[in-house]
Design an enzyme around this catalytic site. Sequence first.
Site, PDB file in Angstrom:
ATOM      1  N   LYS A 182       0.836  -1.207   0.000  1.00  8.23           N
ATOM      2  CA  LYS A 182       0.000   0.000   0.000  1.00  8.23           C
ATOM      3  C   LYS A 182       0.867   1.252   0.000  1.00  8.23           C
ATOM      4  CE  LYS A 182      -1.862   2.252   3.418  1.00  8.23           C
ATOM      5  NZ  LYS A 182      -2.599   2.665   4.621  1.00  8.23           N
ATOM      6  N   ASP A 201      -6.829   1.411   1.387  1.00 11.77           N
ATOM      7  CA  ASP A 201      -6.817   1.752   2.805  1.00 11.77           C
ATOM      8  C   ASP A 201      -8.175   1.353   3.395  1.00 11.77           C
ATOM      9  OD1 ASP A 201      -8.597   3.653   1.890  1.00 11.77           O
ATOM     10  OD2 ASP A 201      -7.736   5.283   3.078  1.00 11.77           O
TER      11      ASP A 201
END
Length: 275
Positions: A182, A201
């Site tokens: 991420k 997220d």
Amino acid sequence: MPAKPAKKSPKKAAKKAPKKTVAAKSASARKQAAKHPLPANRKPAVAKPSAADKERPAAKLEIKPDRVAAILKILAETYADAECALTHRSPWELLVATILSAQCTDARVNMVTPKLFETYPTPKAMSEAPIEAIEQLIRTTGFYHNKAKSIQGAGRVIHEQFRDKVPETMAELLTVPGAARKTASVVLGVSYGKAEGIVVDTHVFRLSRRLGFTKSDTAAKVEQDLMKIIPHDHWIQFSHELIHHGRQICEARKPKCSECPLEQICHAPDKTWSS
């Protein structure tokens, strides 16, 4: 006068055998198992799926391209100016800020990083900083012990292996301490305009499931599902738009469905209002 029949003596109530407790039963079962062990080449019986179970197809998620395109169009029009909320001036600052944002709000990170970067402005300076000093500066972001080790380690690797330049590929970024997929996708997308993945997220994870884009239960699987249905040229902006939508409208506990531009094409089971 006839003699009265003799009274029968009352039958004594049969004594009931005391019930075995679970522990007693277990102990008994263990003794029986010890007396009659299974052969070495024999395994305990395991229930097998029936023929009907084998023939029954697995549930599939129906995703219509037209609906995906409509959702992307509305998001793009609604959040045309959406961008990364982490304040930064370079790929290095964005990398550090993204590491700090784990389990923390962007607003809190933006309060911490100005002093942090003023004190340790370069990867080399961060790598040489006393770990206790870094911890003190980032304490309010939470999990500061691990985060301090990560950003100090990131500074060391980027200084020593990449000559103070944050790498521009997913493979290289994943070798940097604290930079999971991420974080790497954030840096690549925002700083270099490279779409090697979709940032998932908490907002993107929650909204992707609500919109019916995925049923997966991990960020990694959700990303893989999204990469199959979101056009590659929209991977970067899609995350920004969905994050903004999650913060402003589609909140976790009480989504503002009556204000949502996607309401008519959203079929989430936890909608608070329906037109």
